[in-house]
Scaffold this motif. Structure first.
Motif, mmCIF file in Angstrom:
data_model
loop_
_atom_site.group_PDB
_atom_site.id
_atom_site.type_symbol
_atom_site.label_atom_id
_atom_site.label_comp_id
_atom_site.label_asym_id
_atom_site.label_seq_id
_atom_site.Cartn_x
_atom_site.Cartn_y
_atom_site.Cartn_z
ATOM 1 N N MET A 202 55.980 54.027 43.305
ATOM 2 C CA MET A 202 55.127 53.937 44.710
ATOM 3 C C MET A 202 54.430 55.117 45.497
ATOM 4 N N TRP A 203 54.896 56.222 44.325
ATOM 5 C CA TRP A 203 53.988 57.101 44.941
ATOM 6 C C TRP A 203 52.806 57.499 44.635
ATOM 7 N N ALA A 204 53.100 56.281 42.155
ATOM 8 C CA ALA A 204 51.795 56.738 41.775
ATOM 9 C C ALA A 204 50.835 55.479 42.156
ATOM 10 N N LEU A 205 51.283 54.952 42.864
ATOM 11 C CA LEU A 205 50.500 53.600 43.604
ATOM 12 C C LEU A 205 49.165 54.375 45.127
ATOM 13 N N LYS A 206 50.287 55.206 45.368
ATOM 14 C CA LYS A 206 48.989 55.843 46.713
ATOM 15 C C LYS A 206 48.127 56.569 45.555
ATOM 16 N N ARG A 207 48.645 57.634 44.196
ATOM 17 C CA ARG A 207 48.040 58.200 43.516
ATOM 18 C C ARG A 207 46.681 57.515 43.463
ATOM 19 N N LEU A 208 47.292 56.096 42.686
ATOM 20 C CA LEU A 208 45.478 55.550 42.659
ATOM 21 C C LEU A 208 44.672 54.947 43.603
ATOM 22 N N ASN A 209 45.303 55.243 44.556
ATOM 23 C CA ASN A 209 44.770 54.638 45.822
ATOM 24 C C ASN A 209 44.492 52.661 45.644
ATOM 25 N N LEU A 210 45.007 51.932 45.661
ATOM 26 C CA LEU A 210 45.068 51.044 44.858
ATOM 27 C C LEU A 210 45.588 49.586 46.125
ATOM 28 N N ASP A 211 44.248 49.475 46.597
ATOM 29 C CA ASP A 211 44.365 48.300 47.584
ATOM 30 C C ASP A 211 45.221 46.966 47.542
ATOM 31 N N TRP A 212 46.170 46.200 47.166
ATOM 32 C CA TRP A 212 46.109 44.531 46.540
ATOM 33 C C TRP A 212 45.394 43.938 47.735
ATOM 34 N N ALA A 213 44.681 44.085 48.588
ATOM 35 C CA ALA A 213 43.877 42.858 49.252
ATOM 36 C C ALA A 213 42.567 42.933 48.926
ATOM 37 N N GLU A 214 41.556 44.786 48.521
ATOM 38 C CA GLU A 214 40.283 45.165 47.766
ATOM 39 C C GLU A 214 40.560 44.145 46.738
ATOM 40 N N ALA A 215 41.937 44.177 45.438
ATOM 41 C CA ALA A 215 41.572 44.784 43.908
ATOM 42 C C ALA A 215 42.028 42.432 44.354
ATOM 43 N N ALA A 216 42.773 41.830 45.187
ATOM 44 C CA ALA A 216 42.267 40.763 45.149
ATOM 45 C C ALA A 216 41.321 39.861 45.451
ATOM 46 N N ASN A 217 39.670 40.361 46.369
ATOM 47 C CA ASN A 217 38.616 40.253 46.778
ATOM 48 C C ASN A 217 38.370 40.613 45.778
ATOM 49 N N ARG B 165 38.916 40.524 42.041
ATOM 50 C CA ARG B 165 39.482 39.594 41.318
ATOM 51 C C ARG B 165 38.263 37.684 41.800
ATOM 52 N N LEU B 166 38.833 37.550 42.523
ATOM 53 C CA LEU B 166 38.179 36.417 43.321
ATOM 54 C C LEU B 166 36.444 36.426 42.936
ATOM 55 N N THR B 167 35.845 37.401 43.219
ATOM 56 C CA THR B 167 34.706 37.997 43.431
ATOM 57 C C THR B 167 34.613 37.440 41.531
ATOM 58 N N GLN B 168 34.673 38.391 41.378
ATOM 59 C CA GLN B 168 34.372 37.441 39.861
ATOM 60 C C GLN B 168 34.972 36.344 38.989
ATOM 61 N N LEU B 169 36.040 35.904 39.350
ATOM 62 C CA LEU B 169 35.781 34.317 38.453
ATOM 63 C C LEU B 169 35.103 33.453 39.286
ATOM 64 N N ASN B 170 34.320 33.645 41.013
ATOM 65 C CA ASN B 170 33.058 32.874 41.341
ATOM 66 C C ASN B 170 31.765 33.094 40.508
ATOM 67 N N GLU B 171 31.843 34.445 40.401
ATOM 68 C CA GLU B 171 30.619 34.724 39.599
ATOM 69 C C GLU B 171 30.426 34.296 38.143
ATOM 70 N N MET B 172 31.602 33.810 37.792
ATOM 71 C CA MET B 172 32.047 33.871 36.115
ATOM 72 C C MET B 172 31.752 31.980 35.958
ATOM 73 N N GLU B 173 32.467 31.015 37.229
ATOM 74 C CA GLU B 173 31.778 29.847 37.766
ATOM 75 C C GLU B 173 30.869 29.458 38.044
ATOM 76 N N GLU B 174 30.063 30.040 38.600
ATOM 77 C CA GLU B 174 28.938 30.708 39.126
ATOM 78 C C GLU B 174 27.837 30.402 37.145
ATOM 79 N N PHE B 175 28.412 31.821 36.706
ATOM 80 C CA PHE B 175 27.286 31.549 35.312
ATOM 81 C C PHE B 175 27.911 30.080 34.884
#
Length: 140
Positions: free
Chosen positions: A1-16, A18-28
Motif C-alpha cells: 500500500m505504501w508503494a501506491l501512495k509513493r507513486l501517487n497512482l490515482d486509479w480514476a485518473e489512470a482509467a480516464n 486510458r479511455l482518452t487514449q483508446l478514444n484517440e486511437m479509435e478516432e485515428f
C-alpha cells in the motif's frame, strides 16, 4: 500500500487517461479509413476515365489480339491478326467475327479486339506530269 501512495497512482485518473487514449486511437483509425475511402474513389475515377466505350457495328473491321504468340521467339512479330469483319455484337461485350477467308465465324471477348484503321485494299492512282526543264511532279 505504501508503494501506491509513493507513486501517487490515482486509479480514476489512470482509467480516464486510458479511455482518452483508446478514444484517440479509435478516432485515428476512423480518419485513416475515411482517407482510404476517398483515395479509392479518386483512383477509381481516374481509372474509369481512361476506359473507352467501344461500339461494335456490323461490317466494321477489327484486329484480334493473339495471346498465344508468347510461345514463339520472334520479338518483332505482331500480336494482332486480321482484319476481321464484325458479324454480330452482343450488348454484353462478346463479338462474333468473320474469318479472313469468310468460311467460318467465331466469338471472342470484346476486350481482345481493336478497330482497324487501315484501308480496305484501296489502291491510289499515281499521276506523273513532265515539266519543261525535265523535272517531274508526282501527284497522289
Amino acid at each position: 500500500m505504501w508503494a501506491l501512495k509513493r507513486l501517487n497512482l490515482d486509479w480514476a485518473e489512470a482509467a480516464n487517461l486510458r479511455l482518452t487514449q483508446l478514444n484517440e486511437m479509435e478516432e485515428f483509425c476512423f480518419y485513416a479509413y475515411e482517407s482510404s475511402v476517398v483515395y479509392k474513389e479518386r483512383i477509381k475515377f481516374v481509372h474509369d476515365k481512361k476506359i473507352l466505350k467501344r461500339e461494335f457495328k456490323l461490317g466494321d473491321l477489327f484486329l484480334l489480339f493473339n495471346s498465344r504468340i508468347k510461345l514463339f521467339p520472334d520479338k518483332l512479330k505482331s500480336k494482332w491478326s486480321g482484319p476481321f469483319k464484325v458479324v454480330n455484337a452482343s450488348p454484353f461485350g462478346d463479338v462474333e467475327l468473320d474469318s479472313e477467308d469468310g468460311l467460318r465465324t467465331f466469338k471472342v471477348n470484346g476486350q481482345r479486339v481493336k478497330h482497324y484503321l487501315g484501308t480496305d485494299g484501296e489502291k491510289h492512282l499515281v499521276e506523273q506530269l513532265s515539266l519543261k526543264d525535265g523535272l517531274r511532279l508526282t501527284n497522289v
